[in-house]
Design a protein around this motif. Structure first.
Motif, PDB file in Angstrom:
ATOM      1  N   ARG A   1      12.503   2.424  -2.075  1.00  0.00           N
ATOM      2  CA  ARG A   1      11.744   2.671  -3.298  1.00  0.00           C
ATOM      3  C   ARG A   1      11.599   4.176  -3.546  1.00  0.00           C
ATOM      4  NH1 ARG A   1       8.371  -1.655  -4.768  1.00  0.00           N
ATOM      5  NH2 ARG A   1       9.443  -3.613  -4.268  1.00  0.00           N
ATOM      6  N   PHE A   2      11.419   4.932  -2.475  1.00  0.00           N
ATOM      7  CA  PHE A   2      11.298   6.382  -2.629  1.00  0.00           C
ATOM      8  C   PHE A   2      12.618   6.974  -3.097  1.00  0.00           C
ATOM      9  CE2 PHE A   2      11.885  10.682  -0.990  1.00  0.00           C
ATOM     10  CZ  PHE A   2      10.779  11.321  -1.546  1.00  0.00           C
ATOM     11  N   ASP A   3      13.722   6.500  -2.524  1.00  0.00           N
ATOM     12  CA  ASP A   3      15.024   7.025  -2.935  1.00  0.00           C
ATOM     13  C   ASP A   3      15.299   6.708  -4.401  1.00  0.00           C
ATOM     14  OD1 ASP A   3      15.343   8.041  -0.463  1.00  0.00           O
ATOM     15  OD2 ASP A   3      16.968   6.726   0.170  1.00  0.00           O
ATOM     16  N   ASP A   4      14.839   5.555  -4.877  1.00  0.00           N
ATOM     17  CA  ASP A   4      14.980   5.237  -6.306  1.00  0.00           C
ATOM     18  C   ASP A   4      14.199   6.245  -7.147  1.00  0.00           C
ATOM     19  OD1 ASP A   4      16.531   3.052  -5.683  1.00  0.00           O
ATOM     20  OD2 ASP A   4      14.881   1.610  -5.806  1.00  0.00           O
ATOM     21  N   ALA A   5      12.988   6.582  -6.684  1.00  0.00           N
ATOM     22  CA  ALA A   5      12.181   7.583  -7.403  1.00  0.00           C
ATOM     23  C   ALA A   5      12.853   8.949  -7.352  1.00  0.00           C
ATOM     24  CB  ALA A   5      10.780   7.653  -6.797  1.00  0.00           C
TER      25      ALA A   5
ATOM     26  N   TRP B   1       2.367   9.458  -6.391  1.00  0.00           N
ATOM     27  CA  TRP B   1       2.883  10.829  -6.362  1.00  0.00           C
ATOM     28  C   TRP B   1       3.555  11.213  -7.684  1.00  0.00           C
ATOM     29  CZ3 TRP B   1       5.691  10.035  -1.005  1.00  0.00           C
ATOM     30  CH2 TRP B   1       4.718   9.941  -0.003  1.00  0.00           C
ATOM     31  N   ARG B   2       3.959  10.196  -8.468  1.00  0.00           N
ATOM     32  CA  ARG B   2       4.630  10.428  -9.758  1.00  0.00           C
ATOM     33  C   ARG B   2       5.791  11.415  -9.596  1.00  0.00           C
ATOM     34  NH1 ARG B   2       1.089   8.628 -13.850  1.00  0.00           N
ATOM     35  NH2 ARG B   2       2.039   9.982 -15.406  1.00  0.00           N
ATOM     36  N   LEU B   3       6.600  11.118  -8.597  1.00  0.00           N
ATOM     37  CA  LEU B   3       7.670  12.039  -8.223  1.00  0.00           C
ATOM     38  C   LEU B   3       8.640  12.311  -9.370  1.00  0.00           C
ATOM     39  CD1 LEU B   3       9.220  13.622  -6.046  1.00  0.00           C
ATOM     40  CD2 LEU B   3      10.343  11.487  -5.405  1.00  0.00           C
ATOM     41  N   SER B   4       8.972  11.285 -10.133  1.00  0.00           N
ATOM     42  CA  SER B   4       9.989  11.473 -11.178  1.00  0.00           C
ATOM     43  C   SER B   4       9.559  12.496 -12.220  1.00  0.00           C
ATOM     44  CB  SER B   4      10.290  10.130 -11.852  1.00  0.00           C
ATOM     45  OG  SER B   4       9.131   9.621 -12.483  1.00  0.00           O
ATOM     46  N   ARG B   5       8.237  12.779 -12.293  1.00  0.00           N
ATOM     47  CA  ARG B   5       7.737  13.733 -13.284  1.00  0.00           C
ATOM     48  C   ARG B   5       7.544  15.130 -12.702  1.00  0.00           C
ATOM     49  NH1 ARG B   5       3.941  10.732 -17.589  1.00  0.00           N
ATOM     50  NH2 ARG B   5       5.027   8.739 -17.624  1.00  0.00           N
ATOM     51  N   ARG B   6       7.829  15.289 -11.400  1.00  0.00           N
ATOM     52  CA  ARG B   6       7.610  16.597 -10.778  1.00  0.00           C
ATOM     53  C   ARG B   6       8.882  17.445 -10.807  1.00  0.00           C
ATOM     54  NH1 ARG B   6       2.995  17.575  -8.135  1.00  0.00           N
ATOM     55  NH2 ARG B   6       3.710  19.685  -8.659  1.00  0.00           N
ATOM     56  N   SER B   7       9.392  17.668 -11.992  1.00  0.00           N
ATOM     57  CA  SER B   7      10.597  18.498 -12.116  1.00  0.00           C
ATOM     58  C   SER B   7      10.312  19.961 -11.818  1.00  0.00           C
ATOM     59  CB  SER B   7      11.206  18.349 -13.514  1.00  0.00           C
ATOM     60  OG  SER B   7      10.246  18.648 -14.506  1.00  0.00           O
ATOM     61  N   ASP B   8       9.023  20.310 -11.648  1.00  0.00           N
ATOM     62  CA  ASP B   8       8.673  21.675 -11.277  1.00  0.00           C
ATOM     63  C   ASP B   8       8.955  21.951  -9.802  1.00  0.00           C
ATOM     64  OD1 ASP B   8       6.552  19.726 -10.919  1.00  0.00           O
ATOM     65  OD2 ASP B   8       5.333  21.390 -10.166  1.00  0.00           O
TER      66      ASP B   8
ATOM     67  N   TYR C   1       0.832  -1.207   0.000  1.00  0.00           N
ATOM     68  CA  TYR C   1       0.000   0.000   0.000  1.00  0.00           C
ATOM     69  C   TYR C   1       0.866   1.256   0.000  1.00  0.00           C
ATOM     70  CZ  TYR C   1      -2.910   3.752   1.823  1.00  0.00           C
ATOM     71  OH  TYR C   1      -3.532   4.959   2.003  1.00  0.00           O
ATOM     72  N   ILE C   2       1.901   1.288   0.845  1.00  0.00           N
ATOM     73  CA  ILE C   2       2.787   2.449   0.902  1.00  0.00           C
ATOM     74  C   ILE C   2       3.484   2.652  -0.438  1.00  0.00           C
ATOM     75  CG2 ILE C   2       4.933   3.315   1.927  1.00  0.00           C
ATOM     76  CD1 ILE C   2       4.034   2.168   4.584  1.00  0.00           C
ATOM     77  N   CYS C   3       3.936   1.559  -1.035  1.00  0.00           N
ATOM     78  CA  CYS C   3       4.607   1.676  -2.330  1.00  0.00           C
ATOM     79  C   CYS C   3       3.654   2.207  -3.400  1.00  0.00           C
ATOM     80  CB  CYS C   3       5.179   0.321  -2.747  1.00  0.00           C
ATOM     81  SG  CYS C   3       6.598  -0.211  -1.753  1.00  0.00           S
ATOM     82  N   ARG C   4       2.389   1.764  -3.368  1.00  0.00           N
ATOM     83  CA  ARG C   4       1.412   2.289  -4.320  1.00  0.00           C
ATOM     84  C   ARG C   4       1.169   3.776  -4.099  1.00  0.00           C
ATOM     85  NH1 ARG C   4      -1.388  -2.576  -3.394  1.00  0.00           N
ATOM     86  NH2 ARG C   4      -2.787  -1.518  -1.930  1.00  0.00           N
ATOM     87  N   GLU C   5       1.104   4.183  -2.831  1.00  0.00           N
ATOM     88  CA  GLU C   5       0.911   5.596  -2.530  1.00  0.00           C
ATOM     89  C   GLU C   5       2.072   6.434  -3.066  1.00  0.00           C
ATOM     90  OE1 GLU C   5      -1.634   7.459  -0.383  1.00  0.00           O
ATOM     91  OE2 GLU C   5      -2.530   5.866  -1.591  1.00  0.00           O
ATOM     92  N   MET C   6       3.293   5.948  -2.875  1.00  0.00           N
ATOM     93  CA  MET C   6       4.454   6.696  -3.344  1.00  0.00           C
ATOM     94  C   MET C   6       4.493   6.751  -4.871  1.00  0.00           C
ATOM     95  SD  MET C   6       7.494   5.852  -0.574  1.00  0.00           S
ATOM     96  CE  MET C   6       7.564   4.089  -0.909  1.00  0.00           C
TER      97      MET C   6
END
Length: 418
Positions: free
Chosen positions: A368-372, A326-333, A318-323
Protein backbone atom coordinates in the motif's frame (compact mmCIF):
# COMPACT_ATOMS: atom_id res chain seq x y z
CA UNK A 1 18.88 21.58 43.35
CA UNK A 2 19.97 23.61 46.35
CA UNK A 3 20.06 22.17 49.85
CA UNK A 4 17.56 22.48 52.68
CA UNK A 5 18.63 21.90 56.29
CA UNK A 6 15.09 21.61 57.68
CA UNK A 7 13.99 18.06 58.47
CA UNK A 8 11.22 16.68 56.29
CA UNK A 9 8.63 14.18 57.50
CA UNK A 10 9.17 11.91 54.48
CA UNK A 11 12.56 10.48 53.49
CA UNK A 12 12.42 11.36 49.79
CA UNK A 13 15.78 12.54 48.54
CA UNK A 14 16.56 15.11 45.87
CA UNK A 15 18.43 12.34 44.07
CA UNK A 16 15.18 10.33 43.88
CA UNK A 17 13.46 13.28 42.21
CA UNK A 18 16.38 13.88 39.83
CA UNK A 19 16.47 10.24 38.71
CA UNK A 20 12.71 10.29 38.23
CA UNK A 21 12.98 13.41 36.08
CA UNK A 22 15.58 11.77 33.82
CA UNK A 23 13.31 8.76 33.23
CA UNK A 24 10.29 10.95 32.51
CA UNK A 25 12.29 13.02 30.05
CA UNK A 26 13.45 9.87 28.25
CA UNK A 27 9.83 8.70 27.95
CA UNK A 28 8.74 12.09 26.56
CA UNK A 29 4.98 12.65 26.56
CA UNK A 30 2.61 15.57 26.08
CA UNK A 31 1.52 18.41 28.31
CA UNK A 32 -1.04 17.97 31.08
CA UNK A 33 -3.80 20.32 32.25
CA UNK A 34 -1.30 23.13 32.85
CA UNK A 35 -0.18 23.06 29.20
CA UNK A 36 3.47 22.83 30.23
CA UNK A 37 5.77 20.75 28.03
CA UNK A 38 8.96 19.07 29.19
CA UNK A 39 10.97 21.78 27.39
CA UNK A 40 9.07 24.48 29.27
CA UNK A 41 9.52 22.63 32.56
CA UNK A 42 13.26 22.58 31.89
CA UNK A 43 13.43 26.36 31.41
CA UNK A 44 13.50 26.63 35.20
CA UNK A 45 14.54 23.07 35.93
CA UNK A 46 16.36 23.44 39.25
CA UNK A 47 13.59 25.52 40.84
CA UNK A 48 10.84 23.26 39.50
CA UNK A 49 12.52 20.09 40.78
CA UNK A 50 13.27 21.66 44.14
CA UNK A 51 9.67 22.79 44.57
CA UNK A 52 8.42 19.31 43.68
CA UNK A 53 10.86 17.63 46.08
CA UNK A 54 9.93 20.05 48.86
CA UNK A 55 6.25 19.26 48.50
CA UNK A 56 6.77 15.51 48.19
CA UNK A 57 9.08 15.32 51.20
CA UNK A 58 6.81 17.50 53.35
CA UNK A 59 3.60 15.65 52.49
CA UNK A 60 2.01 18.73 50.92
CA UNK A 61 2.00 17.47 47.32
CA UNK A 62 -1.46 17.11 45.78
CA UNK A 63 -1.68 15.89 42.19
CA UNK A 64 -3.49 18.14 39.69
CA UNK A 65 -6.30 16.73 37.52
CA UNK A 66 -5.36 14.36 34.72
CA UNK A 67 -6.03 15.58 31.19
CA UNK A 68 -7.98 13.02 29.20
CA UNK A 69 -7.58 12.69 25.45
CA UNK A 70 -8.93 10.15 22.98
CA UNK A 71 -6.43 8.15 20.91
CA UNK A 72 -7.28 5.70 18.10
CA UNK A 73 -7.21 1.97 18.82
CA UNK A 74 -6.23 -0.67 16.30
CA UNK A 75 -9.91 -1.36 15.49
CA UNK A 76 -10.65 2.26 14.58
CA UNK A 77 -12.36 3.04 17.87
CA UNK A 78 -11.02 5.50 20.44
CA UNK A 79 -9.29 4.78 23.75
CA UNK A 80 -9.26 7.28 26.63
CA UNK A 81 -5.74 8.20 27.70
CA UNK A 82 -4.88 10.21 30.81
CA UNK A 83 -1.99 12.69 30.58
CA UNK A 84 -0.66 13.97 33.93
CA UNK A 85 1.38 17.17 34.08
CA UNK A 86 5.15 16.91 33.70
CA UNK A 87 5.69 17.54 37.42
CA UNK A 88 3.08 14.93 38.32
CA UNK A 89 4.71 12.37 36.02
CA UNK A 90 7.98 12.96 37.87
CA UNK A 91 6.24 12.57 41.22
CA UNK A 92 4.62 9.32 40.06
CA UNK A 93 8.00 8.09 38.88
CA UNK A 94 9.48 8.74 42.34
CA UNK A 95 6.92 6.37 43.87
CA UNK A 96 7.24 3.89 41.00
CA UNK A 97 11.02 3.71 41.52
CA UNK A 98 10.40 2.95 45.19
CA UNK A 99 7.58 0.42 44.75
CA UNK A 100 8.70 -1.52 41.67
CA UNK A 101 11.70 -3.30 43.29
CA UNK A 102 9.42 -4.40 46.15
CA UNK A 103 6.71 -5.99 44.00
CA UNK A 104 8.56 -7.07 40.86
CA UNK A 105 10.21 -10.20 42.41
CA UNK A 106 6.75 -11.50 43.36
CA UNK A 107 5.16 -11.17 39.93
CA UNK A 108 4.29 -14.24 37.87
CA UNK A 109 6.72 -15.44 35.21
CA UNK A 110 3.94 -15.30 32.60
CA UNK A 111 3.01 -11.69 33.35
CA UNK A 112 4.66 -9.80 30.49
CA UNK A 113 3.19 -6.30 30.43
CA UNK A 114 5.20 -3.22 31.47
CA UNK A 115 7.87 -5.23 33.23
CA UNK A 116 11.67 -4.97 32.96
CA UNK A 117 13.05 -7.73 30.80
CA UNK A 118 9.60 -8.72 29.49
CA UNK A 119 7.94 -7.88 26.18
CA UNK A 120 4.81 -8.35 24.11
CA UNK A 121 6.80 -10.34 21.55
CA UNK A 122 7.85 -12.75 24.28
CA UNK A 123 4.23 -13.21 25.33
CA UNK A 124 3.17 -13.88 21.73
CA UNK A 125 6.01 -16.39 21.30
CA UNK A 126 5.01 -18.27 24.45
CA UNK A 127 1.36 -18.34 23.34
CA UNK A 128 2.53 -19.75 19.99
CA UNK A 129 4.44 -22.58 21.68
CA UNK A 130 1.55 -23.48 23.97
CA UNK A 131 -0.95 -23.49 21.11
CA UNK A 132 1.07 -26.39 19.69
CA UNK A 133 0.76 -28.31 22.97
CA UNK A 134 -2.84 -27.56 23.96
CA UNK A 135 -5.94 -27.97 21.78
CA UNK A 136 -7.99 -25.05 23.13
CA UNK A 137 -7.52 -21.48 24.28
CA UNK A 138 -9.65 -19.24 26.47
CA UNK A 139 -9.19 -15.64 25.28
CA UNK A 140 -10.13 -13.37 28.20
CA UNK A 141 -11.23 -9.77 27.88
CA UNK A 142 -11.77 -7.81 31.10
CA UNK A 143 -14.41 -5.16 30.53
CA UNK A 144 -13.11 -1.59 31.07
CA UNK A 145 -10.33 -2.90 33.33
CA UNK A 146 -8.40 0.33 33.92
CA UNK A 147 -11.64 2.18 34.65
CA UNK A 148 -12.99 -0.35 37.17
CA UNK A 149 -10.02 -1.21 39.40
CA UNK A 150 -11.31 -1.11 42.97
CA UNK A 151 -9.33 1.41 45.02
CA UNK A 152 -9.78 -0.34 48.35
CA UNK A 153 -8.59 -3.70 47.03
CA UNK A 154 -5.68 -2.05 45.25
CA UNK A 155 -4.54 -0.24 48.39
CA UNK A 156 -4.73 -3.54 50.30
CA UNK A 157 -2.34 -5.00 47.73
CA UNK A 158 0.01 -2.02 48.10
CA UNK A 159 -0.03 -2.34 51.91
CA UNK A 160 0.91 -6.01 51.54
CA UNK A 161 4.26 -5.03 50.05
CA UNK A 162 5.25 -1.86 51.90
CA UNK A 163 4.56 0.01 55.12
CA UNK A 164 5.93 3.24 53.63
CA UNK A 165 3.50 5.98 54.63
CA UNK A 166 4.38 8.41 51.86
CA UNK A 167 3.92 5.75 49.17
CA UNK A 168 0.47 4.96 50.62
CA UNK A 169 -0.44 8.65 50.81
CA UNK A 170 0.50 9.60 47.26
CA UNK A 171 -0.90 6.48 45.59
CA UNK A 172 -4.23 7.14 47.32
CA UNK A 173 -4.15 10.75 46.13
CA UNK A 174 -3.42 9.75 42.54
CA UNK A 175 -6.25 7.24 42.55
CA UNK A 176 -8.72 9.92 43.59
CA UNK A 177 -7.37 12.75 41.41
CA UNK A 178 -10.10 14.06 39.07
CA UNK A 179 -10.03 13.85 35.30
CA UNK A 180 -10.37 16.88 33.06
CA UNK A 181 -12.26 16.16 29.84
CA UNK A 182 -11.53 17.80 26.50
CA UNK A 183 -14.43 20.23 26.99
CA UNK A 184 -12.82 21.46 30.23
CA UNK A 185 -15.25 19.77 32.61
CA UNK A 186 -14.07 17.61 35.51
CA UNK A 187 -15.02 14.07 36.51
CA UNK A 188 -14.35 12.73 39.98
CA UNK A 189 -12.88 9.24 40.02
CA UNK A 190 -14.09 6.65 42.55
CA UNK A 191 -12.60 3.62 40.76
CA UNK A 192 -9.91 2.86 38.22
CA UNK A 193 -6.54 4.31 37.39
CA UNK A 194 -6.04 6.33 34.18
CA UNK A 195 -4.17 4.76 31.29
CA UNK A 196 -1.23 7.04 30.63
CA UNK A 197 -0.23 7.59 34.24
CA UNK A 198 3.37 6.66 35.04
CA UNK A 199 2.44 4.51 38.01
CA UNK A 200 -0.75 3.04 36.49
CA UNK A 201 0.86 0.03 34.74
CA UNK A 202 2.60 -1.06 37.95
CA UNK A 203 -0.59 -0.70 39.98
CA UNK A 204 -2.58 -2.58 37.32
CA UNK A 205 -0.07 -5.43 37.38
CA UNK A 206 -0.20 -5.53 41.17
CA UNK A 207 -4.00 -5.68 41.12
CA UNK A 208 -4.16 -8.54 38.62
CA UNK A 209 -1.30 -10.32 40.35
CA UNK A 210 -3.69 -11.02 43.22
CA UNK A 211 -6.99 -10.95 41.32
CA UNK A 212 -5.79 -13.44 38.68
CA UNK A 213 -2.17 -14.68 38.67
CA UNK A 214 -1.85 -16.02 42.22
CA UNK A 215 -5.45 -17.25 42.18
CA UNK A 216 -4.76 -19.26 39.01
CA UNK A 217 -1.64 -20.74 40.61
CA UNK A 218 -3.67 -21.96 43.58
CA UNK A 219 -6.83 -23.11 41.81
CA UNK A 220 -5.68 -24.10 38.31
CA UNK A 221 -1.95 -24.79 38.61
CA UNK A 222 -2.06 -27.06 35.54
CA UNK A 223 -3.41 -24.31 33.26
CA UNK A 224 -0.67 -22.19 31.65
CA UNK A 225 -1.46 -18.63 30.61
CA UNK A 226 0.11 -15.48 29.20
CA UNK A 227 -0.96 -12.12 30.61
CA UNK A 228 0.02 -8.74 29.19
CA UNK A 229 -1.69 -6.18 31.46
CA UNK A 230 -5.38 -7.08 31.07
CA UNK A 231 -4.95 -9.21 27.91
CA UNK A 232 -4.96 -12.88 28.96
CA UNK A 233 -4.75 -16.19 27.07
CA UNK A 234 -5.28 -19.53 28.88
CA UNK A 235 -4.48 -22.95 27.40
CA UNK A 236 -6.53 -26.09 28.09
CA UNK A 237 -7.01 -29.59 26.67
CA UNK A 238 -10.73 -29.55 25.91
CA UNK A 239 -13.65 -27.28 25.19
CA UNK A 240 -15.33 -28.57 28.34
CA UNK A 241 -12.32 -27.47 30.42
CA UNK A 242 -12.39 -24.05 28.73
CA UNK A 243 -16.06 -23.52 29.60
CA UNK A 244 -15.53 -24.49 33.25
CA UNK A 245 -12.44 -22.31 33.49
CA UNK A 246 -14.30 -19.35 32.01
CA UNK A 247 -17.07 -19.69 34.59
CA UNK A 248 -14.60 -19.95 37.47
CA UNK A 249 -12.58 -16.93 36.31
CA UNK A 250 -15.77 -14.89 35.87
CA UNK A 251 -16.71 -15.60 39.49
CA UNK A 252 -13.21 -14.75 40.71
CA UNK A 253 -13.11 -11.45 38.83
CA UNK A 254 -16.57 -10.57 40.08
CA UNK A 255 -15.29 -10.97 43.63
CA UNK A 256 -12.51 -8.53 42.70
CA UNK A 257 -14.99 -5.99 41.29
CA UNK A 258 -14.10 -6.83 37.69
CA UNK A 259 -16.17 -8.29 34.84
CA UNK A 260 -15.42 -10.43 31.81
CA UNK A 261 -16.63 -8.90 28.58
CA UNK A 262 -19.45 -11.24 27.49
CA UNK A 263 -18.88 -10.82 23.73
CA UNK A 264 -15.11 -10.40 23.56
CA UNK A 265 -14.22 -13.32 25.86
CA UNK A 266 -14.03 -16.32 23.55
CA UNK A 267 -13.04 -19.97 23.33
CA UNK A 268 -11.10 -21.12 20.26
CA UNK A 269 -9.87 -24.44 18.87
CA UNK A 270 -6.20 -24.53 17.83
CA UNK A 271 -6.76 -26.34 14.55
CA UNK A 272 -3.67 -27.57 12.68
CA UNK A 273 -2.56 -30.57 10.61
CA UNK A 274 -2.58 -32.88 13.66
CA UNK A 275 -5.95 -31.92 15.11
CA UNK A 276 -9.19 -33.29 13.69
CA UNK A 277 -12.72 -31.98 14.01
CA UNK A 278 -14.62 -28.98 12.74
CA UNK A 279 -15.37 -26.07 15.05
CA UNK A 280 -16.85 -22.64 14.40
CA UNK A 281 -14.17 -20.70 16.29
CA UNK A 282 -10.59 -21.49 15.25
CA UNK A 283 -8.89 -18.12 15.71
CA UNK A 284 -8.19 -15.43 18.28
CA UNK A 285 -6.24 -12.18 18.53
CA UNK A 286 -3.52 -11.43 21.06
CA UNK A 287 -1.37 -8.29 21.23
CA UNK A 288 -1.89 -7.36 17.59
CA UNK A 289 -1.37 -10.90 16.24
CA UNK A 290 -4.06 -13.11 14.78
CA UNK A 291 -3.69 -16.79 15.66
CA UNK A 292 -5.35 -19.14 13.17
CA UNK A 293 -4.65 -22.10 10.85
CA UNK A 294 -2.18 -21.11 8.12
CA UNK A 295 -0.13 -22.91 5.51
CA UNK A 296 3.44 -23.17 6.74
CA UNK A 297 6.47 -24.26 4.72
CA UNK A 298 8.02 -27.46 6.03
CA UNK A 299 11.69 -28.29 6.51
CA UNK A 300 11.52 -30.26 3.28
CA UNK A 301 9.48 -29.52 0.16
CA UNK A 302 5.81 -28.85 0.60
CA UNK A 303 3.75 -27.20 3.30
CA UNK A 304 1.41 -28.14 6.11
CA UNK A 305 -1.37 -26.57 8.13
CA UNK A 306 0.05 -24.88 11.22
CA UNK A 307 -1.53 -22.83 13.99
CA UNK A 308 0.61 -19.72 13.97
CA UNK A 309 0.39 -15.97 14.66
CA UNK A 310 0.63 -13.21 12.07
CA UNK A 311 -0.22 -9.53 12.08
CA UNK A 312 -3.94 -9.26 12.83
CA UNK A 313 -6.43 -7.71 10.44
CA UNK A 314 -7.07 -4.85 12.89
CA UNK A 315 -3.35 -4.13 13.25
CA UNK A 316 -2.91 -4.17 9.48
CA UNK A 317 -5.86 -1.77 9.08
CA UNK A 318 -4.33 0.51 11.70
CA UNK A 319 -1.01 0.64 9.82
CA UNK A 320 -2.80 1.38 6.57
CA UNK A 321 -4.73 4.21 8.23
CA UNK A 322 -1.50 5.63 9.62
CA UNK A 323 0.13 5.57 6.19
CA UNK A 324 -2.92 7.22 4.59
CA UNK A 325 -2.77 9.96 7.22
CA UNK A 326 0.70 10.89 5.95
CA UNK A 327 -0.95 12.02 2.67
CA UNK A 328 2.25 11.08 0.91
CA UNK A 329 0.95 11.61 -2.62
CA UNK A 330 0.48 15.32 -1.81
CA UNK A 331 3.96 15.85 -0.36
CA UNK A 332 5.64 16.88 -3.60
CA UNK A 333 7.69 19.31 -1.51
CA UNK A 334 9.70 16.35 -0.19
CA UNK A 335 12.47 14.47 -1.95
CA UNK A 336 12.53 10.68 -2.02
CA UNK A 337 15.40 10.67 0.49
CA UNK A 338 13.48 12.94 2.86
CA UNK A 339 10.47 10.63 2.70
CA UNK A 340 12.70 7.65 3.50
CA UNK A 341 14.24 9.41 6.50
CA UNK A 342 10.78 10.21 7.88
CA UNK A 343 9.12 6.82 7.44
CA UNK A 344 11.96 4.34 7.98
CA UNK A 345 12.07 4.56 11.80
CA UNK A 346 8.33 3.80 11.88
CA UNK A 347 8.66 0.98 9.35
CA UNK A 348 11.52 -0.60 11.30
CA UNK A 349 9.38 -0.62 14.43
CA UNK A 350 6.48 -2.29 12.63
CA UNK A 351 8.73 -4.86 10.96
CA UNK A 352 10.59 -5.59 14.19
CA UNK A 353 7.33 -6.37 15.98
CA UNK A 354 4.85 -7.70 13.42
CA UNK A 355 7.55 -9.35 11.33
CA UNK A 356 8.51 -11.61 14.23
CA UNK A 357 6.03 -14.29 13.12
CA UNK A 358 4.72 -15.15 9.65
CA UNK A 359 6.46 -12.16 8.12
CA UNK A 360 4.87 -12.67 4.70
CA UNK A 361 1.58 -11.31 6.09
CA UNK A 362 3.22 -7.87 6.02
CA UNK A 363 3.76 -7.92 2.25
CA UNK A 364 0.32 -6.63 1.31
CA UNK A 365 0.43 -3.94 4.02
CA UNK A 366 3.63 -2.39 2.71
CA UNK A 367 2.55 -2.69 -0.91
CA UNK A 368 0.00 0.00 0.00
CA UNK A 369 2.88 2.36 0.75
CA UNK A 370 4.55 1.60 -2.57
CA UNK A 371 1.25 2.42 -4.32
CA UNK A 372 1.23 5.77 -2.51
CA UNK A 373 4.86 6.29 -3.51
CA UNK A 374 3.94 5.81 -7.18
CA UNK A 375 1.17 8.41 -6.83
CA UNK A 376 3.71 10.76 -5.26
CA UNK A 377 6.06 10.20 -8.20
CA UNK A 378 3.29 10.96 -10.71
CA UNK A 379 2.79 14.33 -9.00
CA UNK A 380 6.44 15.08 -8.40
CA UNK A 381 8.11 13.96 -11.65
CA UNK A 382 6.96 15.56 -14.89
CA UNK A 383 7.58 12.55 -17.09
CA UNK A 384 5.33 10.35 -14.93
CA UNK A 385 2.29 12.61 -14.72
CA UNK A 386 -0.84 10.44 -15.09
CA UNK A 387 1.25 7.51 -16.31
CA UNK A 388 0.88 4.69 -13.76
CA UNK A 389 2.72 2.15 -15.93
CA UNK A 390 5.78 4.39 -16.20
CA UNK A 391 5.54 5.17 -12.46
CA UNK A 392 5.61 1.45 -11.68
CA UNK A 393 8.65 1.02 -13.93
CA UNK A 394 10.33 3.99 -12.22
CA UNK A 395 9.71 2.40 -8.82
CA UNK A 396 11.11 -0.96 -9.99
CA UNK A 397 14.29 0.70 -11.24
CA UNK A 398 14.63 2.64 -7.98
CA UNK A 399 14.39 -0.58 -5.97
CA UNK A 400 17.17 -2.11 -8.06
CA UNK A 401 19.41 0.95 -7.69
CA UNK A 402 18.75 1.55 -3.99
CA UNK A 403 17.32 -1.65 -2.50
CA UNK A 404 17.83 -0.44 1.07
CA UNK A 405 16.34 3.04 0.61
CA UNK A 406 13.14 2.02 2.41
CA UNK A 407 13.20 -0.36 5.34
CA UNK A 408 10.47 -2.61 3.94
CA UNK A 409 11.99 -3.14 0.51
CA UNK A 410 14.23 -6.01 1.59
CA UNK A 411 11.07 -7.63 3.00
CA UNK A 412 9.30 -7.35 -0.36
CA UNK A 413 12.41 -8.42 -2.22
CA UNK A 414 12.46 -11.66 -0.24
CA UNK A 415 8.92 -12.34 -1.41
CA UNK A 416 9.98 -11.90 -5.03
CA UNK A 417 12.87 -14.30 -4.51
CA UNK A 418 15.56 -11.68 -5.00
Amino acid sequence: MSGDKRAKPFSISKRDVWNAYKRVKANRGGAGVDGQSIAEFEENLSANLYKLWNRLASGSYFPPPVRRVEIPKGDGKMRPLGIPTVADRIAQMVVTQFLEPLVEPHFHADSYGYRPGKSAKEAVGMARQRCWKYDWVLDLDIKAFFDTIDHELLMRAVHKHTTCSWAHLYIARWLSAPTQLEDGSFVQRTAGTPQGGVISPLLANLYLHYAFDTWMGKNFPHVPFERYADDVICHVDSEHDAVLLKEAIAERLKACKLELHPQKTQIAYCKDARRKGSYSKVQFTFLGFGFKPRLVKGMRDGSFLGYVPAISAKAAQYICREMRAWRLSRRSDLSIDEIARRVNPVFRGWINYYGSYYRSALYRVFERFDDALMRWAMRKLKGLHRRPTRAREWLSRLKLRQPSLFAHWTLLAARAGR
